[in-house]
Motif scaffolding. Structure first.
Motif, PDB file in Angstrom:
ATOM      1  N   LEU A  49       1.311 -25.691 -34.329  1.00 20.04           N
ATOM      2  CA  LEU A  49       0.020 -25.948 -34.960  1.00 20.04           C
ATOM      3  C   LEU A  49       0.132 -26.072 -36.474  1.00 20.04           C
ATOM      4  O   LEU A  49      -0.346 -27.050 -37.065  1.00 20.04           O
ATOM      5  CB  LEU A  49      -0.973 -24.849 -34.585  1.00 20.04           C
ATOM      6  CG  LEU A  49      -2.364 -24.984 -35.211  1.00 20.04           C
ATOM      7  CD1 LEU A  49      -3.008 -26.302 -34.813  1.00 20.04           C
ATOM      8  CD2 LEU A  49      -3.261 -23.823 -34.813  1.00 20.04           C
ATOM      9  N   VAL A  50       0.743 -25.089 -37.123  1.00 22.08           N
ATOM     10  CA  VAL A  50       0.838 -25.132 -38.589  1.00 22.08           C
ATOM     11  C   VAL A  50       1.637 -26.340 -39.074  1.00 22.08           C
ATOM     12  O   VAL A  50       1.192 -27.044 -39.996  1.00 22.08           O
ATOM     13  CB  VAL A  50       1.419 -23.811 -39.131  1.00 22.08           C
ATOM     14  CG1 VAL A  50       1.676 -23.922 -40.635  1.00 22.08           C
ATOM     15  CG2 VAL A  50       0.453 -22.661 -38.865  1.00 22.08           C
ATOM     16  N   VAL A 164      -4.970 -19.997 -36.274  1.00 23.66           N
ATOM     17  CA  VAL A 164      -3.650 -19.466 -36.613  1.00 23.66           C
ATOM     18  C   VAL A 164      -3.695 -17.944 -36.520  1.00 23.66           C
ATOM     19  O   VAL A 164      -4.651 -17.320 -37.010  1.00 23.66           O
ATOM     20  CB  VAL A 164      -3.227 -19.924 -38.020  1.00 23.66           C
ATOM     21  CG1 VAL A 164      -1.901 -19.288 -38.428  1.00 23.66           C
ATOM     22  CG2 VAL A 164      -3.100 -21.442 -38.069  1.00 23.66           C
ATOM     23  N   PRO A 165      -2.718 -17.302 -35.896  1.00 22.53           N
ATOM     24  CA  PRO A 165      -2.707 -15.838 -35.821  1.00 22.53           C
ATOM     25  C   PRO A 165      -2.802 -15.210 -37.205  1.00 22.53           C
ATOM     26  O   PRO A 165      -2.299 -15.777 -38.187  1.00 22.53           O
ATOM     27  CB  PRO A 165      -1.357 -15.531 -35.157  1.00 22.53           C
ATOM     28  CG  PRO A 165      -1.044 -16.758 -34.369  1.00 22.53           C
ATOM     29  CD  PRO A 165      -1.577 -17.899 -35.174  1.00 22.53           C
ATOM     30  N   PRO A 166      -3.447 -14.049 -37.327  1.00 21.05           N
ATOM     31  CA  PRO A 166      -3.695 -13.451 -38.641  1.00 21.05           C
ATOM     32  C   PRO A 166      -2.446 -13.250 -39.480  1.00 21.05           C
ATOM     33  O   PRO A 166      -2.490 -13.417 -40.696  1.00 21.05           O
ATOM     34  CB  PRO A 166      -4.356 -12.104 -38.288  1.00 21.05           C
ATOM     35  CG  PRO A 166      -4.955 -12.330 -36.948  1.00 21.05           C
ATOM     36  CD  PRO A 166      -4.051 -13.270 -36.232  1.00 21.05           C
ATOM     37  N   GLN A 167      -1.316 -12.878 -38.840  1.00 19.74           N
ATOM     38  CA  GLN A 167      -0.121 -12.608 -39.632  1.00 19.74           C
ATOM     39  C   GLN A 167       0.456 -13.866 -40.260  1.00 19.74           C
ATOM     40  O   GLN A 167       1.296 -13.778 -41.155  1.00 19.74           O
ATOM     41  CB  GLN A 167       0.946 -11.919 -38.759  1.00 19.74           C
ATOM     42  CG  GLN A 167       1.465 -12.780 -37.608  1.00 19.74           C
ATOM     43  CD  GLN A 167       0.640 -12.618 -36.346  1.00 19.74           C
ATOM     44  OE1 GLN A 167      -0.476 -12.128 -36.406  1.00 19.74           O
ATOM     45  NE2 GLN A 167       1.196 -13.033 -35.209  1.00 19.74           N
ATOM     46  N   ALA A 219      -3.422 -34.865 -31.179  1.00 20.34           N
ATOM     47  CA  ALA A 219      -4.025 -34.885 -29.848  1.00 20.34           C
ATOM     48  C   ALA A 219      -3.371 -33.878 -28.919  1.00 20.34           C
ATOM     49  O   ALA A 219      -4.037 -33.288 -28.051  1.00 20.34           O
ATOM     50  CB  ALA A 219      -3.923 -36.296 -29.263  1.00 20.34           C
ATOM     51  N   LEU A 220      -2.076 -33.639 -29.090  1.00 22.08           N
ATOM     52  CA  LEU A 220      -1.353 -32.719 -28.226  1.00 22.08           C
ATOM     53  C   LEU A 220      -1.520 -31.260 -28.637  1.00 22.08           C
ATOM     54  O   LEU A 220      -1.583 -30.371 -27.794  1.00 22.08           O
ATOM     55  CB  LEU A 220       0.138 -33.073 -28.213  1.00 22.08           C
ATOM     56  CG  LEU A 220       0.544 -34.339 -27.446  1.00 22.08           C
ATOM     57  CD1 LEU A 220       2.023 -34.629 -27.683  1.00 22.08           C
ATOM     58  CD2 LEU A 220       0.264 -34.169 -25.958  1.00 22.08           C
ATOM     59  N   VAL A 221      -1.591 -31.003 -29.932  1.00 22.25           N
ATOM     60  CA  VAL A 221      -1.435 -29.636 -30.435  1.00 22.25           C
ATOM     61  C   VAL A 221      -2.757 -28.993 -30.843  1.00 22.25           C
ATOM     62  O   VAL A 221      -2.945 -27.792 -30.637  1.00 22.25           O
ATOM     63  CB  VAL A 221      -0.444 -29.629 -31.625  1.00 22.25           C
ATOM     64  CG1 VAL A 221      -0.393 -28.263 -32.292  1.00 22.25           C
ATOM     65  CG2 VAL A 221       0.940 -30.045 -31.143  1.00 22.25           C
TER      66      VAL A 221
END
Length: 529
Positions: A49-50, A164-167, A219-221
């Motif tokens: 994602l990032v 996005v996860p907090p960390q 589109a995928l992520v």
């Protein structure tokens, strides 16, 4: 084992129930602070994602700068004047300034992924139209469609906040904002290299391929948006902002050719200002405006927007001066006579400095509130302009100047997203960051126009090249702008801290779900909105 007395059993059950309720409340609080979404994506999508969001922002920065180094080439190939060819850059910024808050508001609802994919589709179609040798008019239309991509940056930041996860959220927000500055240093040399080796349209074909790949990856992520109520689109606000911003930026870009004291320029500027005033009044009376200007009353948000806008002014003031200076032939008594490729490479230290600033910020926020770094970023940019004013005779001195500028602008752009995100409700993130991008684009246009205005005023009648003193005057003007911004930012921070309105980071040890928010870049993120 003997049975427990009834009192012990009751006490045990009460303690177990209290523990379960505490755990449930903690999970709900974490979800309010950092909503991960309705479903947990697969691990590879979480990891990707990032990088996908960063590639989107980098793509926007590179495509938005494609027209700048090609302006003389476009004028020669399409047989138009240089001032007309300037529209290949201007129209992208004009469309971006209007599309950004509109897409930000649409992306605050439940259809953010669709908005992002639609924006990428428009950018890809515009890149294809600009890449085809169909004439100057089609090139301008294609560049206008590419301007829609500027609205993807705040949507990417809002996606990072939600998914996005907090960390990892702190580093993600910082990196996403930095790409808007670092991408310029990639776009300029890339465009120059492609133009010199493969022709003028090669850069636009590169944009077609890059956008297609970004569309497939997104589109995928990209995850689904967390469920939020959809608000009606503020169409009157969008129209008022479009005409006001369009007129103002058009006036800034036409000042050099029309004359800064011409009646039509003054009338256009005044009418645009009145339209923008009407947009402000409309937004304050509307339940769901395009951009909630009431959020700007928060001193943290105001300081972030102010330094972002001035960061844009200083960034493009310096870039405009440097790129013009180094291409000036040495026969003029100054200048380095550099080619388009070398001129583009001069911006590489700027990108490196911007990326390095992100790492510096991550270290400094461990001991300092992020808001205190805003005046520091202004002082670094001030040092860059002073370096240019007093040391610009050699290429390595220009490299040092651009590296310092990258550090200053990069620190600013690394800090401001976290400050804005932490100070507004979660459902207003996209809209608030869109407004932050709009003031940045205003700064870009104002900085470019300011450098042109000062150099034109210094140029003698009948001469095409300004004297070297014009660059000194422009540089000192930029120094004054940065010094004033640093002072105003410092005053806002000090008065805000005394009044308790500035949100300070939680310095307690991180608990489950606190992650990056408790480490400082997103101060106050643990507050329930």
């Amino acid at each position: 084992m003997p049975p427990r007395p009834d009192g012990c059993v009751g006490e045990h059950l009460c303690h177990h129930a209290k523990t379960s309720l505490d755990d449930t409340a903690r999970r709900q609080e974490i979800r309010l602070v950092h909503p991960i979404g309705p479903s947990v994506p697969s691990p590879w999508r979480q990891r990707a994602l990032v990088p996908v969001l960063v590639s989107l922002c980098m793509l926007v920065a590179v495509i938005s700068s494609l027209g700048a180094p090609l302006i003389p080439t476009i004028a020669a190939v399409d047989h138009v004047s240089v001032s007309d060819a300037q529209w290949s850059l201007t129209v992208t910024m004009l469309v971006g300034a209007v599309a950004t808050p509109t897409m930000g508001r649409l992306g605050d609802g439940p259809h953010r992924k669709k908005v992002i994919l639609t924006g990428l589709g428009v950018v890809m179609a515009g890149s294809l139209l600009a890449a085809l040798p169909l004439g100057f008019a089609c090139l301008i239309v294609g560049r206008a469609m590419q301007g829609v991509g500027m609205g993807l940056v705040p949507l990417a930041i809002a996606t990072a906040r939600d998914s996005v996860p907090p960390q990892r959220a702190r580093a993600a927000l910082s990196t996403l904002s930095l790409t808007t500055a670092a991408g310029v240093g990639v776009g300029y040399p890339l465009t120059g290299l492609l133009a010199e080796t493969l022709g003028m349209y090669a850069g636009f074909w590169f944009a077609v391929v890059a956008t297609a790949l970004a569309f497939a990856a997104a589109a995928l992520v990209l995850p689904r948006t967390p469920p939020r109520p959809a608000h009606p689109m503020d169409v009157p606000g969008a129209l008022l902002l479009a005409f006001g911003m369009g007129g103002l930026l058009f006036a800034l870009t036409q000042g050099e050719s029309w004359g800064w004291g011409s009646p039509r320029l003054l009338v256009l500027g005044a009418v645009s200002g009145l339209v923008l005033l009407g947009w402000v009044l409309h937004g304050l009376r509307t339940a769901h405006p395009l951009v909630d200007l009431r959020l700007v009353r928060d001193r943290t948000v105001f300081a972030a927007h102010l330094t972002t806008m001035m960061g844009g002014v200083g960034m493009y003031l310096l870039i405009s001066l440097v790129t013009r200076y180094v291409q000036t032939p040495s026969s003029a008594g100054y200048g380095l006579g550099a080619s388009v490729v070398v001129t583009g490479l001069i911006l590489v230290p700027f990108s490196v400095g911007s990326l390095a600033a992100g790492r510096v910020v991550r270290i400094l926020v461990r001991t300092q509130p992020p808001v205190r770094l805003l005046p520091v970023s202004c002082l670094l940019s001030l040092a860059a302009l002073l370096t240019f004013v007093f040391a610009h005779g050699r290429l390595w001195e220009i490299f040092v100047t651009m590296a310092l500028a990258g550090l200053g602008v990069g620190m600013n752009f690394a800090v401001t997203p976290g400050l804005v995100v932490a100070s507004v409700p979660a459902h207003e993130t996209g809209s608030a960051m869109s407004f932050n991008q709009v003031v940045k684009y205003i700064g870009y246009s104002a900085g470019s126009a300011l450098s042109a205005m000062i150099l034109q005023a210094a140029t003698s009648s009948g001469q095409e090249i300004p004297p070297g003193s014009g660059y000194r005057t422009a540089g000192l003007t930029g120094c004054a702008v940065w010094a004033a911004t640093a002072l105003v930012g410092y005053v806002l921070i000090r008065t805000g801290m005394r009044g308790g309105s500035l949100r300070m980071p939680d310095t307690r040890p991180a608990t489950a779900g606190a992650g990056a928010d408790s480490e400082g870049l997103v101060p106050g993120a643990g507050a329930q909105r």
